[in-house]
Structure formats: C-alpha cells, structure tokens
Scaffold this motif. Structure first.
Motif, short mmCIF file in Angstrom:
data_model
loop_
_atom_site.label_atom_id
_atom_site.label_comp_id
_atom_site.label_asym_id
_atom_site.label_seq_id
_atom_site.Cartn_x
_atom_site.Cartn_y
_atom_site.Cartn_z
N GLN A 4 0.83 -1.20 0.00
CA GLN A 4 0.00 0.00 0.00
C GLN A 4 0.87 1.26 0.00
N THR A 5 1.94 1.24 0.79
CA THR A 5 2.84 2.38 0.84
C THR A 5 3.57 2.56 -0.48
N LEU A 96 1.16 20.03 -2.24
CA LEU A 96 0.31 20.73 -3.21
C LEU A 96 -0.93 19.90 -3.52
N ASP A 97 -0.76 18.59 -3.63
CA ASP A 97 -1.91 17.71 -3.89
C ASP A 97 -2.89 17.75 -2.72
N LEU A 98 -2.37 17.80 -1.48
CA LEU A 98 -3.25 17.89 -0.32
C LEU A 98 -4.03 19.20 -0.34
N ASN A 120 -0.68 18.42 11.47
CA ASN A 120 0.24 17.30 11.66
C ASN A 120 0.36 16.49 10.37
N LEU A 121 -0.75 16.35 9.66
CA LEU A 121 -0.74 15.58 8.41
C LEU A 121 0.08 16.30 7.34
N ALA A 122 -0.26 17.58 7.08
CA ALA A 122 0.34 18.30 5.96
C ALA A 122 1.81 18.66 6.21
N ILE A 123 2.20 18.81 7.47
CA ILE A 123 3.57 19.23 7.76
C ILE A 123 4.41 18.06 8.28
N ASP A 124 4.03 17.53 9.44
CA ASP A 124 4.88 16.55 10.11
C ASP A 124 4.88 15.19 9.41
N ASN A 313 -2.63 9.22 2.07
CA ASN A 313 -3.41 8.54 1.03
C ASN A 313 -4.89 8.50 1.38
N ALA A 314 -5.20 8.41 2.69
CA ALA A 314 -6.60 8.39 3.12
C ALA A 314 -7.29 9.70 2.78
N VAL A 315 -6.56 10.81 2.93
CA VAL A 315 -7.14 12.11 2.57
C VAL A 315 -7.25 12.25 1.06
#
Length: 587
Positions: A4-5, A96-98, A120-124, A313-315
């Motif tokens: 998956q990764t 950018l995709d996020l 936390n998602l977009a940065i860390d 990937n979930a987002v």
C-alpha cells in the motif's frame, strides 16, 4: 515496505524516475567501491604473512585504500544530493496535492477534522516521508546488496564463516520480535495522542484572546497541560516498554565478531582456514556493521513511514465534489432550490434541509430568516457548493451547479459572513485576491467603495501594510470592509450575505452598509439575517424552520399571514426598545 505504501509513492517516484534511479546506482557503486579498502587490507596481510610485500606494493595498497574511501564518499554524496532533491520535490508535490484536495472535497470533511490533525498531516507526517525517499530508497538498495556481497565472498572463504557473520543479525531480530509485534498498536496510540496534543495547542494559541478576555486561563491552560502531559506519559511508557529490547538489539546486531571470531579461530586451529582468509573474514564482517545498522533503522522507521503514507493517502482518496472540465454558458442568474434534501454526513438520518424548494429571481433582493439551527447558513453554503445536496438539485441560471466548474461558479458568487479571514500578506494583495488581474487603481477604487481606503491610508505603510500585523490594530468591522472590497473587486453577479452585520458596532455598521450597497447594486442578493429591520424592504422574505420553508412573502404580507413572522417581528421590536432604553444601539 508494505504494498500500500509503495503503491502510494509510485506515481510520485515516476515523476523523478531518472534522478532516483541514478541515485540508487551511485549508492550501490559507493558501497561496492567501499570494499576496496577491506580487500587492500587483506592483500596487505597476505603480503606480510608470505613476506612478498614490497615498498611499491605497500604504497599501491595505501593509495587504493585512500582512493577507495574518497571515491566511495564522493559517490555517496552525489547519491544523497540527487535523492534529497527528488525527495523534497516529491514532498512539495504531495503538499500541493493535499491543498488542492482540500479545495475539491466537501467543506464538511475539513471542518470536521481537528486543525491540529490537519497540520500534523500536511507538515509533520508528510515530512516523515522524506526518510524513505531521500535515504531508504537509494541507501536501502546498498544496505541489502552489501550484506549479500559479503556473504557471497565469505561463502567462498568458508560456508561456516558466512553463517557466523549473520549470527548477530539473527539474534538481534529474535530479541526485537516481541517489541515489533506490538509496534502497530503502540504507534497508532502515539499518533492519536500526538494529534490530540497538536489540536489542543493550536486551539489554545488561536483562542488566547478569548481566554484572557474571559479569564479562562486556568481552565484552558489545564486542558493544554493535560494534552501535553498525556502525550508525554504515553511516549515515555512506550519508550520504557521498548528500552530493554531496543537497546539489546542495537547492542547485538553490530557485534558481527561474536560469531565470526570464535568460528574463524576454531577453523584456523583445525587447519580449515588459512590466516589471510581469517583476516579477510574478520575485516569483511566489520564491513557488515554499517549496512546492518542501516537496515535496523529502516525496520524501526517502517511503521512511521507506513502511517504517514496511509494518512496522506486516506485524505487524497476522499470523495471529491464532481468537477466538470468545460465551462458552461450562463445567461441569467436566478437561483432555484428544487426539492433539496441535505445532511452533513451520509450516515445521518436527521436532515438539515428537507424537500426544500424556492426561487430567487435574477436581480432581486431576497432574505432568509428563521430560528437558529433551521438551516439558513447551510442554504448559503450549498449555493456556493461547499457541499453537494443529498437529493434534489440547485440551479443557477437554469443549470445544475454540479454541472458548472467550481472555478467558474466561484466567479459568479460572492459570499460575505461576519467572520472574515485576512491572509498574512499586504492589504493590497488581500483585496486583489478578488481579482488577481486587477490593477492597483482598481484595488484602490474597490477599497473606496468598501469605505476602507481612509483607515488603510492611516496605517504606517498604507496598502503595503501586512494584514497579519495590521490586524491587531483593525476592528472586526474594518477587517470585514477589506473582505467586502475583495468581493467588490470580484464583481460577481450573485451576492450572499450571511449575517454580515450581526455583531458590528454602530460606527462600523453604517460604513459596512454603504460598502454592501456598492457590492450588491444590480446583483442577485440573498441575505441571511436576524435583524429583521435590515431586510424589511426585501422583495421576498423566506422563513426557514427545521429545514423546511414555513412561509414566504414580503414584510407586509407576512405580518398579515404568518404568526411565526409576527412573533419574530414583535420580539425584534421588543429587543430594539430595550436596547434604546438601556442607552445602547442594537437592532
């Protein structure tokens, strides 16, 4: 690394395929060339033992050691330079995709998520992906190839020496197995606690003004402290549970001589291994330490990488608002709700809007009122397509808004609320966001119409003042007028005002009303308000109650026919009277 990764990273790797492949090749070459000093030492020992070593040979072997080390280091630096450039290009694209995904998905998903979790998602967590991209992919190939090459050479020396060189790795893996078995559960709990702590910190900092105003420092700080303390306790408990196993593993795995030295000496004593081959085996076993430690680091970070990839990937896999690629022709701008149902979540049985139908003619002034929680703001946000309706349809100019590209729809609708966000850039650029192609003169003209030119010019740097810095000196009404100037510059044919003057002071309200009059002139206007005096002159007033249209008509007709409107009007007059008697202005 789980499939998956790998599947998530594969499209991004393709965009930087050449650089990543070259990085892997250089990394492998670096490892292979790194064996030159070890073989040079072997030949040196062999020459000393059989007394064939000459001065020229010694100089040649010394030069080989130095050259091998220098070339190995150079190739490794080139490899990591390429991999880091590719990695941060990929991280940039993921972020950018996020950001684009947040724009394309329903607003409800973003609103429902704690802001600390999104940060936390977009940065860390995205930054966590730097490890496999910049290190594990190029270096991982070398980490695997180097032990294989050493094992092949040791098999040629003696099969038992090859097995002995792997003894410490096998023992280290056995020791770490119980710890790794609980890794998934521990890391999931760690990340949940981290998200909760981040959300608490962001909430505390964003709300510091309210906290101080209402003297909630102790209570809010207690929540802040509890979030940080919970994260500390969970982290320390996790570290304590892995301390013995982790340190034991890190102590055993590099100790390749634990197996090679006794087995090699035993074979030498029995005459099965020549001295120079024993030396070669010992030297090569020491060469295994770097790759083995690299692989152990990879294993320790595997869950972190998987979690980050799965979270992103979930987002990215969330449903999006359907987007039509081609613009459509819109010749008029009336708005129609056609049997609309809506719930914020598909699994919810309670409907916010229930079979709602109405029409707002082009160029008319319509007002939407009703008890709190009736769905008024939801109507406004559905017209702007922050969400899609559950059933029914919304038409703009006779076209279902789902058939209108989002970029096109945004140019047709100006949305003004009592809450307005100014970006940390100049006031000039904050206003220009309404029309990026606007000239400075057009920006100034829009500011004048919004009644904010005067106070902007009073700032130290005028229009070049940073909104984030000037914001501390601007009232809420002044910020709102800047937001209205942005909308005037956009010049959209449909204007939605969601209680835009609900909480403004008398001085600002008069100027905001002037700004709004410039914004709404000749437009299709929908006003959501609880101050009934501001909408008494509307062409049509719609009363929304429990997601349904309770009544519609002009102010005069509703006073005659609608008991609900009559009670709302009387309550409004009573509140106004009490405010005047109290020496305050409030309608």
């Amino acid at each position: 690394m789980k499939q998956q990764t790998i599947s998530f990273l594969r499209p991004y790797l393709r965009q930087n395929k050449k650089a990543m492949v070259l990085s892997v090749i250089l990394s492998v070459c670096s490892v292979m060339i790194g064996f030159i000093p070890y073989f040079a030492v072997f030949w040196l020992m062999t020459g000393l033992l059989d007394q064939t070593l000459t001065v020229q040979g010694l100089l040649g072997l010394s030069l080989a050691c130095v050259s091998g080390y220098v070339l190995k280091t150079l190739l490794f630096e080139l490899s990591t330079t390429l991999s880091h450039k590719s990695a941060y290009a990929i991280l940039q694209q993921i972020r950018l995709d996020l950001a684009q995904k947040f724009m394309r998905m329903p607003l409800g998903y973003v609103v429902d998520q704690p802001i600390g979790k999104l940060k936390n998602l977009a940065i860390d967590q995205v930054e966590n992906l730097e490890l496999p991209l910049a290190h594990l992919i190029p270096e991982g190939a070398a980490y695997v190839l180097a032990p294989l090459a050493v094992c092949v050479v040791l098999l040629c020396v003696h099969p038992l020496m090859a097995l002995a060189s792997l003894l410490s790795s096998l023992l280290g893996m056995a020791v770490s197995a119980p710890m790794m078995a609980k890794m998934n559960q521990k890391y999931d709990a760690y990340m949940k606690s981290c998200d909760a702590m981040n959300s608490t910190i962001v909430e505390y900092l964003e709300g510091i003004e309210v906290i101080k105003t209402f003297n909630q420092g102790e209570a809010s700080y207690g929540k802040f402290k509890h979030g940080v303390e919970s994260f500390r306790k969970l982290t320390l408990e996790w570290f304590r549970s892995t301390w013995v196993g982790g340190n034991l593993m890190m102590s055993i795995m590099p100790s390749t001589l634990l197996g090679v030295l006794p087995v090699g000496m035993l074979l030498y004593v029995h005459g099965s291994l020549r001295p120079e081959k024993l030396v070669l085996a010992i030297v090569l076993s020491l060469a295994l330490i770097g790759p083995i430690m690299g692989l152990s680091t990879y294993m320790n970070n595997l869950k972190m990488i998987q979690y980050a990839a799965q979270s992103v990937n979930a987002v990215l896999g969330q449903p999006e608002l359907t987007e039509q690629p081609e613009p459509v022709d819109i010749h008029h701008f009336d708005i129609v709700f056609d049997h609309v149902d809506f719930s914020y979540h598909a699994e919810e049985s309670r409907k916010i809007l229930n079979d709602l139908s109405f029409r707002i003619p082009e160029g008319s002034f319509c007002a939407l009122i009703g008890p709190s929680g009736g769905g008024k703001s939801t109507v406004a946000r559905l017209i702007s397509r922050f969400w899609d309706v559950s059933n029914g349809r919304i038409l703009l100019g006779g076209r279902d808004i789902r058939d209108i590209p989002l970029s096109q729809l945004s140019h047709y609708i100006s949305f003004v609320t009592q809450e307005n966000y100014l970006f940390h850039t100049s006031i000039r650029e904050n206003i220009r966001m309404g029309n990026p192609e606007a000239t400075d003169e057009q920006v100034y003209e829009a500011a004048k119409k919004a009644c904010c030119h005067e106070f902007i010019m009073a700032l130290e740097h005028g229009y070049d003042s940073m909104a984030g810095q000037a914001g501390s000196r601007l009232s809420g009404g002044e910020k709102q007028r800047i937001a209205i100037a942005r909308m005037i510059l956009r010049n959209a044919p449909v204007v939605i005002l969601d209680e835009a003057t609900a909480y403004t002071d008398p001085e600002n309200e008069e100027k905001i009303q002037q700004a709004i009059s410039h914004l709404t002139a000749g437009k299709t206007l929908l006003v959501i308000a609880h101050r009934l005096s501001t909408i008494s002159g509307a062409d049509a007033i719609m009363i929304l109650q429990k997601g349904q249209l309770a009544a519609t008509g002009t102010h005069e007709s509703l006073l005659r026919t609608s008991p609900l409107y009559q009670s709302m009007w009387q309550a409004h007059l009573g509140a106004k009277s009490q405010s005047v008697q109290g020496g305050q202005y409030h309608v």
